[in-house]
Design a protein around this motif. Sequence first.
Motif, PDB file in Angstrom:
ATOM      1  N   ALA A  94      32.517 -55.563  72.921  1.00  0.00           N
ATOM      2  CA  ALA A  94      32.957 -56.857  73.716  1.00  0.00           C
ATOM      3  C   ALA A  94      33.029 -56.593  75.080  1.00  0.00           C
ATOM      4  O   ALA A  94      32.793 -57.375  76.106  1.00  0.00           O
ATOM      5  CB  ALA A  94      33.665 -57.607  72.959  1.00  0.00           C
ATOM      6  N   VAL A 115      38.879 -61.482  72.131  1.00  0.00           N
ATOM      7  CA  VAL A 115      38.292 -61.023  71.025  1.00  0.00           C
ATOM      8  C   VAL A 115      38.743 -60.388  69.589  1.00  0.00           C
ATOM      9  O   VAL A 115      38.671 -60.744  68.573  1.00  0.00           O
ATOM     10  CB  VAL A 115      36.874 -60.265  71.060  1.00  0.00           C
ATOM     11  CG1 VAL A 115      36.126 -59.890  69.908  1.00  0.00           C
ATOM     12  CG2 VAL A 115      35.919 -61.218  72.053  1.00  0.00           C
ATOM     13  N   LEU A 312      33.086 -64.415  69.841  1.00  0.00           N
ATOM     14  CA  LEU A 312      32.613 -63.776  70.996  1.00  0.00           C
ATOM     15  C   LEU A 312      32.371 -64.890  72.205  1.00  0.00           C
ATOM     16  O   LEU A 312      32.770 -64.705  73.333  1.00  0.00           O
ATOM     17  CB  LEU A 312      31.502 -62.928  70.829  1.00  0.00           C
ATOM     18  CG  LEU A 312      31.854 -61.527  70.195  1.00  0.00           C
ATOM     19  CD1 LEU A 312      30.825 -61.105  69.466  1.00  0.00           C
ATOM     20  CD2 LEU A 312      32.358 -60.555  71.133  1.00  0.00           C
TER      21      LEU A 312
END
Length: 472
Positions: A94, A115, A312
């Motif tokens: 991420a 996240v 996400l």
Amino acid sequence: MSATPVPHWRDRALLCAGFLALYAALGQDVFYKTDGLALVAYARGGPLWGAVHHALYLPLLHAFDLVVAPLTGSAYRSAVLLSALGTALGVAFAHAGGLRLGFDRARAALFAALVGCAPAVLFFATVVEYHGLFFGAAGLAFWALTRAAERPTPARALALGLATYLAASVHATGHLLPALTCTWLLALRFPLERARALVAPCIAGAVHVALLFGVPALTRAFGNAATPESQAGFLAQQQFAPLDLPLAFAREWLLAFAPLSLLALWPPRDAKLRLEWYALLVALVPYLLASWALNTGFNTPERGAYWLPLALPAARLAIAQLPRTGAVLLALACAAAGIFQVVRHDDPSASRAWLAGFDAARQGKPAVLLIGHSNEAAALLVERPEQEYVALDFLRTLAPETLAAYMPKFMAVTERWKSERERVYITASARELLALVEPRCGPAFRQWLEHAFDVLPVESGSFRGEWLVPKR
């Protein structure tokens, strides 16, 4: 003289290590539902390919356990650590993807942290389940998406399709990923390319579908029993009750990811971000339909397990719009909600009390347990992995005519117990299972036990059962 910039890989490594430490520290001492029992039981002796829905999970768990077993001490602990590591890798991906989306160093770190702190993501990083490892693969797919968005070459679109199929091989809900990655890629490229923006998403989606059909055909000779239907057939299971649709949305998204999920409901003012918000709404649809089918009615909710990749885009939209202080507060609120869920779920007191009663009953003597309930197997796999036991629930599926052929094997095992002077206990739940009229092999097995053993009732703390003393 200007300061030397810190390489981004260091930020990424620190985030990954920090979240791995957090998830490992929160690692739970109880199973989440019953899938985890089978995964742990098969980790050291199961089939190579594992479940036909999730073909790669068991081979990866088996390999991971071989490496970390000296550290973890049990297959259960190895599986919990694998969930933590998979999710921490998802956080690292991420961060890498956030930088490619244009976040500066601070916001990329905040994005990754948000996240990793999303309540459902945090929860499944701490239990034995497919979803923690799957999130790492979903993070890889996200990173591949951002590379394709940065420069949508055919090779990068191909890599995105490979990444989404890899995630689907860890858990079958990865077959929903193209709905997220392809629409998100389109939203990112549309302002620049218009009609041409469709090319890369179409390539990525086509690659995923081709692999869905091609990989099982090519690997069947090596023992892979997966088929396109076994991998993606879950999308057409169960019945759809209209009143369950809002229930699925509320439980699997709004509550499981709150407060992050609530913030994602409001459309952004920025036109480019609004396209990404529309992409999130499009991706919500197949995830909602899957949860409507699988997590309502007679089935139990899954705490957002199938929706993890949607953390996400939700975090992306939040970080892009909030001031830095607001983003930090949101991440802290998500972490608090996630840790609360973990602490509330992680209660091994009943298992430990049951085992304490068993220890008192056997008085330090070596003993074997015949068990009937999955809770008893869970307690042993988590707290007492060295304890020998036999789960008698196999009698539920054993054909009566097969019992006679099976009994010599079981009698040979009982002779070993006698020669090693091990006590044999049967739990109350196993006794109740044997009392079932169906399958008919239950009463027959009980009759053999009563012929071979004298039965002495045992009640010790919360342990209830019988001591089976071999007849002379």
